[in-house]
Design a protein around this motif. Sequence first.
Motif, mmCIF file in Angstrom:
data_model
loop_
_atom_site.group_PDB
_atom_site.id
_atom_site.type_symbol
_atom_site.label_atom_id
_atom_site.label_comp_id
_atom_site.label_asym_id
_atom_site.label_seq_id
_atom_site.Cartn_x
_atom_site.Cartn_y
_atom_site.Cartn_z
ATOM 1 N N GLU A 189 10.198 4.817 -11.381
ATOM 2 C CA GLU A 189 9.546 4.255 -12.185
ATOM 3 C C GLU A 189 9.067 2.899 -12.181
ATOM 4 O O GLU A 189 8.108 2.395 -12.213
ATOM 5 C CB GLU A 189 10.035 4.603 -13.808
ATOM 6 C CG GLU A 189 10.005 5.966 -14.249
ATOM 7 C CD GLU A 189 10.951 6.416 -15.345
ATOM 8 O OE1 GLU A 189 10.892 7.172 -15.967
ATOM 9 O OE2 GLU A 189 11.610 5.332 -15.747
ATOM 10 N N ALA A 190 10.093 2.414 -11.420
ATOM 11 C CA ALA A 190 10.134 0.681 -11.461
ATOM 12 C C ALA A 190 8.871 0.515 -10.141
ATOM 13 O O ALA A 190 7.970 -0.213 -10.313
ATOM 14 C CB ALA A 190 11.324 0.097 -11.066
ATOM 15 N N ALA A 191 8.941 1.504 -9.378
ATOM 16 C CA ALA A 191 8.064 1.638 -8.114
ATOM 17 C C ALA A 191 6.737 1.676 -8.768
ATOM 18 O O ALA A 191 5.637 1.143 -8.270
ATOM 19 C CB ALA A 191 8.360 2.223 -6.910
ATOM 20 N N ALA A 192 6.520 2.735 -9.595
ATOM 21 C CA ALA A 192 5.136 3.306 -10.216
ATOM 22 C C ALA A 192 4.525 1.807 -11.117
ATOM 23 O O ALA A 192 3.397 1.691 -10.958
ATOM 24 C CB ALA A 192 5.274 4.005 -11.400
ATOM 25 N N ILE A 193 5.677 1.244 -11.648
ATOM 26 C CA ILE A 193 5.061 0.033 -12.456
ATOM 27 C C ILE A 193 4.393 -1.184 -11.527
ATOM 28 O O ILE A 193 3.749 -1.792 -11.885
ATOM 29 C CB ILE A 193 6.104 -0.437 -13.453
ATOM 30 C CG1 ILE A 193 6.229 0.610 -14.756
ATOM 31 C CG2 ILE A 193 5.858 -1.761 -14.084
ATOM 32 C CD1 ILE A 193 7.531 0.140 -15.599
ATOM 33 N N ASP A 194 5.422 -1.139 -10.451
ATOM 34 C CA ASP A 194 4.865 -2.340 -9.352
ATOM 35 C C ASP A 194 3.677 -1.814 -8.800
ATOM 36 O O ASP A 194 3.151 -2.639 -7.962
ATOM 37 C CB ASP A 194 5.952 -2.324 -8.462
ATOM 38 C CG ASP A 194 7.105 -3.517 -8.689
ATOM 39 O OD1 ASP A 194 6.792 -4.213 -9.510
ATOM 40 O OD2 ASP A 194 8.061 -3.495 -8.088
ATOM 41 N N GLY A 195 3.194 -0.553 -8.963
ATOM 42 C CA GLY A 195 1.749 -0.262 -8.696
ATOM 43 C C GLY A 195 1.529 0.501 -7.334
ATOM 44 O O GLY A 195 0.468 1.010 -6.838
ATOM 45 N N ALA A 196 2.839 1.334 -6.969
ATOM 46 C CA ALA A 196 2.857 2.125 -6.138
ATOM 47 C C ALA A 196 2.385 3.561 -6.405
ATOM 48 O O ALA A 196 2.961 4.134 -7.537
ATOM 49 C CB ALA A 196 4.360 2.249 -5.386
ATOM 50 N N ARG A 200 2.656 6.414 -1.763
ATOM 51 C CA ARG A 200 3.412 5.288 -1.254
ATOM 52 C C ARG A 200 4.817 5.116 -1.800
ATOM 53 O O ARG A 200 5.909 4.778 -1.374
ATOM 54 C CB ARG A 200 2.865 4.000 -1.745
ATOM 55 C CG ARG A 200 3.241 2.584 -1.337
ATOM 56 C CD ARG A 200 2.708 1.326 -2.050
ATOM 57 N NE ARG A 200 1.306 1.004 -1.712
ATOM 58 C CZ ARG A 200 1.083 0.232 -0.753
ATOM 59 N NH1 ARG A 200 2.217 -0.466 -0.012
ATOM 60 N NH2 ARG A 200 -0.244 -0.120 -0.535
ATOM 61 N N ARG A 201 5.023 5.749 -3.098
ATOM 62 C CA ARG A 201 6.277 5.732 -3.622
ATOM 63 C C ARG A 201 7.068 6.580 -2.805
ATOM 64 O O ARG A 201 8.325 6.282 -2.476
ATOM 65 C CB ARG A 201 6.502 6.450 -5.085
ATOM 66 C CG ARG A 201 5.891 5.404 -5.932
ATOM 67 C CD ARG A 201 6.111 6.032 -7.549
ATOM 68 N NE ARG A 201 5.692 7.085 -8.004
ATOM 69 C CZ ARG A 201 4.570 7.322 -8.581
ATOM 70 N NH1 ARG A 201 3.847 6.510 -8.986
ATOM 71 N NH2 ARG A 201 4.175 8.588 -8.883
ATOM 72 N N THR A 204 7.845 4.734 0.976
ATOM 73 C CA THR A 204 8.382 3.599 0.504
ATOM 74 C C THR A 204 9.878 3.599 0.126
ATOM 75 O O THR A 204 10.769 2.592 0.157
ATOM 76 C CB THR A 204 7.528 2.258 0.326
ATOM 77 O OG1 THR A 204 7.081 2.577 -0.995
ATOM 78 C CG2 THR A 204 6.668 2.013 1.211
ATOM 79 N N SER B 73 0.760 1.427 -13.635
ATOM 80 C CA SER B 73 0.273 0.418 -12.746
ATOM 81 C C SER B 73 -0.785 -0.537 -13.132
ATOM 82 O O SER B 73 -1.165 -1.807 -12.666
ATOM 83 C CB SER B 73 0.042 1.031 -11.255
ATOM 84 O OG SER B 73 -0.789 1.716 -11.400
ATOM 85 N N PHE B 81 14.614 -2.740 -16.392
ATOM 86 C CA PHE B 81 15.502 -1.547 -16.810
ATOM 87 C C PHE B 81 16.987 -1.930 -16.984
ATOM 88 O O PHE B 81 17.446 -2.829 -16.555
ATOM 89 C CB PHE B 81 15.432 -0.442 -15.948
ATOM 90 C CG PHE B 81 13.958 0.242 -15.547
ATOM 91 C CD1 PHE B 81 13.684 1.302 -16.012
ATOM 92 C CD2 PHE B 81 13.204 -0.413 -14.597
ATOM 93 C CE1 PHE B 81 12.539 1.837 -15.877
ATOM 94 C CE2 PHE B 81 11.764 0.009 -14.556
ATOM 95 C CZ PHE B 81 11.510 1.192 -14.924
ATOM 96 N N TYR B 87 15.520 -1.603 -5.737
ATOM 97 C CA TYR B 87 15.391 -0.817 -4.800
ATOM 98 C C TYR B 87 16.469 -0.962 -3.629
ATOM 99 O O TYR B 87 16.536 -1.970 -3.373
ATOM 100 C CB TYR B 87 13.937 -0.991 -3.909
ATOM 101 C CG TYR B 87 12.692 -1.108 -4.696
ATOM 102 C CD1 TYR B 87 12.458 0.028 -5.757
ATOM 103 C CD2 TYR B 87 12.058 -1.988 -4.829
ATOM 104 C CE1 TYR B 87 11.509 -0.048 -6.601
ATOM 105 C CE2 TYR B 87 10.880 -2.055 -5.912
ATOM 106 C CZ TYR B 87 10.558 -1.048 -6.537
ATOM 107 O OH TYR B 87 9.412 -1.206 -7.488
ATOM 108 N N ILE B 102 1.772 -4.446 -2.407
ATOM 109 C CA ILE B 102 1.019 -3.489 -2.855
ATOM 110 C C ILE B 102 -0.381 -4.285 -3.325
ATOM 111 O O ILE B 102 -1.605 -3.556 -3.094
ATOM 112 C CB ILE B 102 1.619 -2.659 -4.120
ATOM 113 C CG1 ILE B 102 2.699 -2.008 -3.570
ATOM 114 C CG2 ILE B 102 0.518 -1.697 -4.734
ATOM 115 C CD1 ILE B 102 3.481 -1.011 -4.520
ATOM 116 N N ARG B 150 5.321 -10.992 -10.535
ATOM 117 C CA ARG B 150 3.879 -10.334 -10.859
ATOM 118 C C ARG B 150 3.268 -11.004 -11.885
ATOM 119 O O ARG B 150 1.862 -10.694 -11.703
ATOM 120 C CB ARG B 150 4.455 -8.877 -11.207
ATOM 121 C CG ARG B 150 5.088 -8.071 -10.291
ATOM 122 C CD ARG B 150 4.122 -6.723 -9.713
ATOM 123 N NE ARG B 150 3.512 -6.521 -10.772
ATOM 124 C CZ ARG B 150 3.912 -5.547 -11.723
ATOM 125 N NH1 ARG B 150 5.159 -4.893 -11.745
ATOM 126 N NH2 ARG B 150 3.015 -4.961 -12.801
#
Lengths: 293, 351
Positions: A189-196, A200-201, A204, B73, B81, B87, B102, B150
């Motif tokens: 979810e964090a990656a989705a919010i980061d725009g991936a 790409r999710r 990466t 996004s 969170f 990551y 990105i 961001r």
Amino acid sequence: MLKRVHFPSSPLPYLLVAPQLAITLIFFIWPASQAMYQSFLIEDAFGLGSEFVWFENFQILWEDSHYHAAFWRTAVFSVLVAALSMGFALILAGFAQRVVRGAMFYRTLLIWPYAIAPVLAGALWVFMFNPTLGILPYFLEFVGVTWNHYLNGGQAMALVILAAAWKQVAYNFLFYLAAMQSIPNSVIEAAAIDGAGPGRRFWTIIFPLISPTTFFLLVINMVYAFFETFGIIHAVTQGGPGSSTTILVYKVFNDGFVGLDLGGSAAQSVILMVLVIAMTVVQFRYVERKVEY
Amino acid sequence: MADITLTDLTKSYGPTEVLHHIEGDINDGEFIVIVGPSGCGKSTLLRMVAGLETVTSGEIQIGGKRVNELEPSARDIAMVFQNYALYPHMSVRENMAYGLKIRKLSKDEINRRVEEAADILEIRQYLDRKPRQLSGGQRQRVAMGRAIVRDPQVFLFDEPLSNLDAKLRVQMRLEIRKLQQRLGVTSIYVTHDQVEAMTLGDRLMVLNGGYVEQFGTPIELYDRPASVFVAGFIGSPAMNLIPSQASGGAISLPGGAQVNSATDANGDVLLGLRPEHLTPDENGPVSIDVEMVEQLGANTLLHGTLSGTNHEMVASVAGHDAAASGTQRRFSISPDLVHLFDPQTEKRLNP
Ligand SMILES: Nc1ncnc2c1ncn2[C@@H]1O[C@H](COP(=O)(O)OP(=O)(O)OP(=O)(O)O)[C@@H](O)[C@H]1O
Ligand SMILES: [Mg+2]
């Protein structure tokens, strides 16, 4: 200093490990040493006597161009089987993870192939690809491909690779799915919010995080392709046409039981044994790598 | 930077509705805390704003634009969170740079932003470490860093401090507040800790069972709780609530005591008295049989029962009072500090 645990001298501990030891001895150590011994012998042409020759059998293999060819064939075969079945399993797991409704049904369905005996799996593919009766050659005809794996070595190889890979997809799928599900949702979810986006999710985040599983499966699949595909090859092509699908393990069988070169066959199986031990060592050494969340 | 508007927002999972008709206007640059007990729907509401949960009905606007259908996004938000969600396979620097890469920012710009954020959060020396090589507090900072590089319109926090120890929590709480004031970014912060809520929020949205009980500044909530739930939830120790009889401005407590209220009411009421508003007074109307004493240094908590009844009561008195245990103490209360609630609807009766 390591502290040693002292059992009171009772036969019980020995009794408890005895069955395990017996099984290892009878089904592994004994046949392995037999093969080892056998690989040092050369039988005479009539099978009446044999001569102890030390490493001559290995030397013969070393210089045998057929054996070299089988080695390469096996390498290509197992890399393709592993890549195909793992790649396909990865895609399926990626989708299965997104399925919520009917997930159990979908997963059960995908696990079935694993429960099928190799020879049956082979038979299935033989029927599907039978040049005169099979459904797939019929369709292939339309796109201008004439299918006959009894004559075309490349097609025969493709067929056994397909059959062997298909058989292993279920296993890989289960491991990939479990690995994906152990990634915390919030990371994705964090990656989705980061725009991936989803692609790409996957590449990466998810793919790097399941890399220990990929490595584990790679070794497992190589071992599988090296050894356990015998049944499939035996059912589908019997190593032919010519020797175009004769991989190492099939050659052991062929040379030993068909060609009756017991010494040479035993030497080949000793080489295979060394290979599998090497792969297992690699696996034990590196598979422990874990991802911490 | 943006304002957020929630209009008649509802969320259902299958047949169960977990959020009911949420309304709220959040101003640009405001720090809003959503607070409530476990399972009341705080995270769900936050995740709907983030775009991680679908909206069943109603509308969410960010910066005047409807975002119901937008991907997370596309909403220009950043979220921190509870478990940090770093990551694990990337270094701190890569974690913070991920979203920027990105967006195809130039390398120099990415480095500049990451290092600026690292300086603000004092994590510069950890930039090349992996998350597993950091302590909980440091991971927390990285998660914050990933949000601030961001430069989003909105920050969303889901209980970001609940995995930290008490001391670090207080420290990080202040830092988050300072950071937010400095950046001036509209923020929504979810917590179940009322102290955290009171200290952080410009305004608090108190949720209970999927309903908004009250939405107001911490002082409004403390001074004029809109319901019994808010009265009990905000303030520590919790407000004493005593079923009583009202007739005009006179309230009769069980056991015979009488207090005066600034508000007129009649019939059954629920009387609310904050422990710290009970003033020791030899001739006061409220009498407590003290059973236990908690000495906190600056003040002392007297636990006991309302004399002649079984109603639990707590009073908070300034200074030390170790000898109170086993005695009877009397208190008075100013009429404008008396809270009255309807025992049926549990809503506030005072204006
Ligand atoms: N995916 C889901 N399916 C069904 N019900 C859900 C789902 N997610 C949450 N719920 C329900 O919605 C309600 C609100 O959950 P939510 O996670 O928002 O609570 P919360 O206020 O964040 O609690 P906590 O403080 O424990 O985190 C709960 O009753 C929960 O059971
Ligand atoms: Mg929650």
